[in-house]
Write an enzyme that holds these catalytic residues in place. Structure first.
Site, PDB file in Angstrom:
ATOM      1  CG  ASP A  16      -4.255  -1.318   2.836  1.00 58.14           C
ATOM      2  OD1 ASP A  16      -4.851  -1.121   1.782  1.00 58.14           O
ATOM      3  OD2 ASP A  16      -3.537  -0.699   3.557  1.00 58.14           O
TER       4      ASP A  16
ATOM      5  CG  ASP B  24      -3.404   0.999   6.999  1.00 55.56           C
ATOM      6  OD1 ASP B  24      -4.041   0.152   6.699  1.00 55.56           O
ATOM      7  OD2 ASP B  24      -3.947   2.059   6.846  1.00 55.56           O
TER       8      ASP B  24
ATOM      9  CG  ASP C 124      -1.776   1.273   1.437  1.00 53.60           C
ATOM     10  OD1 ASP C 124      -2.306   1.626   0.480  1.00 53.60           O
ATOM     11  OD2 ASP C 124      -1.747   1.925   2.471  1.00 53.60           O
TER      12      ASP C 124
END
Length: 726
Positions: free
Chosen positions: A624, A620, A406
């Site tokens: 996600d 995190d 991410d």
């Protein structure tokens, strides 16, 4: 403690008595017994670690019924207070084992020397009796416990072999077998115990008391009695007793014990601190945010202990094969006696060779090779602020070929800053100022948790703007937000938001706004349009631009991953492609997937799994979560401060050090190599000795040395992972 996994399925971890012995056949028998209970879905039992983990349907069976079923198998259940003192009793038992090993050696030596010197037979047999009693004590105890579960294990093999040697007039060989068996068993317990103590030592880092402020006075209070909202004081050199937020004072805190950060972290009012860490400088007043049992360090200990009770795939396979293998060794031994006798061979030599074969074929080294390595790896990770949630995830880390990141908060610092506030030229309301535009946007964004929203609200607060109230807030995931402010609806979003949510509205100033967004994105900035909708018409009021900074060390981390053999590295983000590509170029990412909705991230991970099979996703642990769950290995960062991260991913980095990603994969790969070496040693020793016995024959003492030596060797080799640093 039970942890709900779905509306109907729950998981409970029951602390049971720890038992010695080489195999865990009794645990397998208990697993079979519990699986037969209606409503039980999965069971993991280990007498080595003292844990039974059961997944069950709470609508069909209760935890208390499961506990009763465990007691029915004559297995003691320990409560939390007993568990807390269990390490003391374990160390006491280990000392007793060492004494027994010493007495076994002494008895064996007395018997051997007396026999050589033709001394009194009574003294010789007294010496061997001491060796057999103390050398076989724990083995016989373990064998009896296993037989009570209607199973057989390696302890029984060794006892039978020793008694067989004694029965044919070879007491020294039997005594030597029991000595080396008990010695290697003690070393094995030391290795496993050291892995556990590496985690238990975290408990000692947390003080038992806190200096709580009551009416301006400091009062010493046990940490279990400190409530959320209480304020306590820590001085330089003190350990912080509980998780909280600094309300007064400034200083630096050493968080290495929890997050693995090597450099002390500056703290000021508003910053979060964690129990068990050390206040290095400055006096701090801290408001408690979590009670003692909910603190980050308590959760870390609980999660690692749970991880140590969950077996790696290799260990599961070995456990399933242990029982049939041991029965096969008994069958081979019987055949090695019966067939030669039927062909006319002499009994004593035939029986001696069969006992030697039994010892050589026993899978002690095979059984201990995996837990010795995997438990050490989990403990090593825990001390570095890396939490593996089970042995299977250690093995999964060894096979990762592609890694997806991410962007925001992972590759970048996640500290998004508002850099530009533009009011569109040519507005009918020419009096609108940048501050007034920011105030309108902040009124809507105040209800959002998005990182752009937080940056907007922070800037409005920094400018001390008067923010009006917003009503009827709505969010479009990955696109934008809207809410009613004053007499109109304020829309804030990216191009996708404009094209979908506002597609039917006539938007004044749209083209100049989109042109400006493209320009800002070319500069590497994330940007959004701001429009007001009223009476069916919409007007672009202006646009905002944001930037985020790449984490220091991100490029080096990517290079480290490549050096470990990772073939492909991908960035997944909901941000626009130009901004994402600029960051990807800066750190060396192979592929960029931008402007993704959460469900599209999942589809991208599924595609990567099809292409590369073993894929890690780093995020995190909050936004996600679906992608983390879909990947072969989900890695969440910043777990020390978030409950969601601890529950979502397979691996949790307790700090925000992106440099720990190569450590995770490196530890997995080192563990795989260690397992390969251990299993090669274990199976190689068995094959060599069995082949030699069948072809030429070897003395029983040599088989004993080979058998026990390989067991000690794989235990110590696994223990080396405790020192892994990458």
């Amino acid at each position: 403690m039970a942890v709900t996994e779905s509306p109907s399925l729950s998981t409970c971890t029951i602390h049971i008595e720890r038992r010695g012995g080489r195999g865990d056949a009794g645990a397998r028998a208990l697993e079979r017994h519990l699986r037969r209970l209606s409503g039980v879905h999965d069971v993991d039992v280990s007498f080595r670690t003292g844990d039974a983990r059961i997944t069950y349907d709470g609508g069909v069976i209760s935890e208390e019924t499961i506990r009763d079923a465990v007691r029915d198998r004559h297995v003691s259940i320990q409560d939390e207070s007993e568990t807390a003192t269990d390490d003391v009793s374990t160390r006491s038992e280990l000392r007793q084992e060492v004494v027994f090993v010493g007495l076994t050696l002494l008895g064996m030596a007395v018997g051997l020397v007396t026999g050589w010197l033709d001394g009194p037979p009574l003294l010789m047999w007294a010496g061997y009796s001491v060796a057999y009693v103390f050398g076989g004590w724990y083995g016989l105890k373990g064998a009896i416990e296993t037989l009570r579960h209607r199973a057989v294990d390696i302890d029984l093999l060794m006892i039978v072999a020793a008694l067989g040697a004694l029965s044919i007039g070879a007491p020294f060989e039997g005594a030597m077998l029991l000595f080396l068996f008990s010695l290697s068993n003690t070393l094995q317990h030391y290795a496993i115990g050291r892995s556990r103590r590496a985690i238990k030592s975290l408990v000692e880092m947390r003080p038992d008391e806190a200096q709580v402020l009551h009416d301006g006075e400091e009062v010493t209070v046990p940490i279990d009695e400190v409530a959320v909202g209480d304020v306590f004081v820590v001085r330089p050199g003190d350990r912080i007793p509980l998780d909280g937020v600094v309300t007064s004072g400034e200083g630096t805190v050493d968080q290495a014990s929890l997050t693995g950060e090597s450099v002390p972290v500056p703290k000021e009012p508003g910053d979060e601190v964690f129990g068990g860490t050390i206040n290095e400088s400055g006096s701090l007043e801290i408001e408690v945010t979590r009670q003692a049992h909910e603190s980050a360090i308590s959760r870390l200990i609980h999660m690692v202990e749970r991880a140590q009770s969950e077996k790696a795939p290799t260990q599961r396979l070995i456990d399933r094969l242990e029982q049939p293998y041991v029965l096969g060794v008994f069958g081979l031994t019987i055949a090695a006696i019966a067939i030669p006798l039927a062909l006319g061979s002499e009994f004593t030599s035939t029986f001696y060779r069969a006992m030697t074969l039994m010892v050589a074929a026993s899978p002690c080294a095979v059984i201990i090779s995996t837990p010795a390595a995997v438990l050490s790896a989990i403990a090593s990770g825990g001390r570095q602020g890396v939490l593996f949630k089970g042995g299977e995830h250690v093995e999964a880390a060894a096979n990762i070929d592609a890694v997806a990141f991410d962007k925001t908060g992972t590759l970048t610092r996640g500290e998004t800053q508002l850099t530009d506030v533009f009011v569109r030229d040519g507005l009918a309301d020419e009096s609108l100022t940048p501050d007034e535009l920011l105030s309108l946007v902040a009124s809507v964004q105040a209800r959002s948790e998005h990182h752009l929203a937080r940056a907007t609200v922070s800037e409005a607060e920094a400018r001390a703007l008067d923010v009006p109230d917003a009503r009827r807030f709505q969010s479009e995931a990955g696109k934008g937000v809207r809410a009613d402010v004053d007499d109109g609806t304020i829309h804030i979003g990216n191009r996708s938001y404009v094209e979908t949510v506002l597609e039917d509205a006539a938007i004044e100033g749209l083209e100049p706004g989109l042109d400006r967004l493209r320009t800002l994105e070319a500069e590497g900035k994330t940007s959004v349009l701001v429009a007001r909708e009223h009476a069916g018409n919409a007007t672009v009021l202006g646009w905002l631009a944001f930037t985020d900074t790449v984490r220091s060390g991100a490029a080096e981390m990517i290079e480290d991953l490549r050096s470990l053999g990772v073939e492909h590295i991908v960035m997944l983000t909901g941000d626009n492609e130009r901004v994402a590509q600029q960051i990807a170029d800066e750190v060396g990412i192979d592929e960029v997937q931008a402007e993704l909705l959460p469900e599209e991230k999942v589809a991208t991970i599924e595609d990567l799994v099809e292409r590369y099979e073993n894929v890690a996703m780093v995020g995190d642990g909050v936004n996600d979560a679906p992608a983390l769950a879909t990947a072969t290995l989900g890695i969440a960062m910043g777990g020390a401060g978030t409950d969601v991260a601890l529950e979502t991913a397979d691996v949790v980095l307790m700090g925000d050090d992106i440099g720990k990603i190569p450590y995770v994969l490196g530890l997995g790969r080192r563990t795989r190599r260690t397992l390969t070496v251990n299993l090669t040693i274990a199976f190689g020793a068995i094959a060599l000795m069995v082949g030699t016995i069948l072809l030429r024959g070897i003395p029983l003492p040599l088989a004993v040395v080979g058998h026990e030596g390989s067991t000690v060797l794989v235990s110590l080799n696994g223990l080396r992972l405790l020192g892994f640093r990458e």
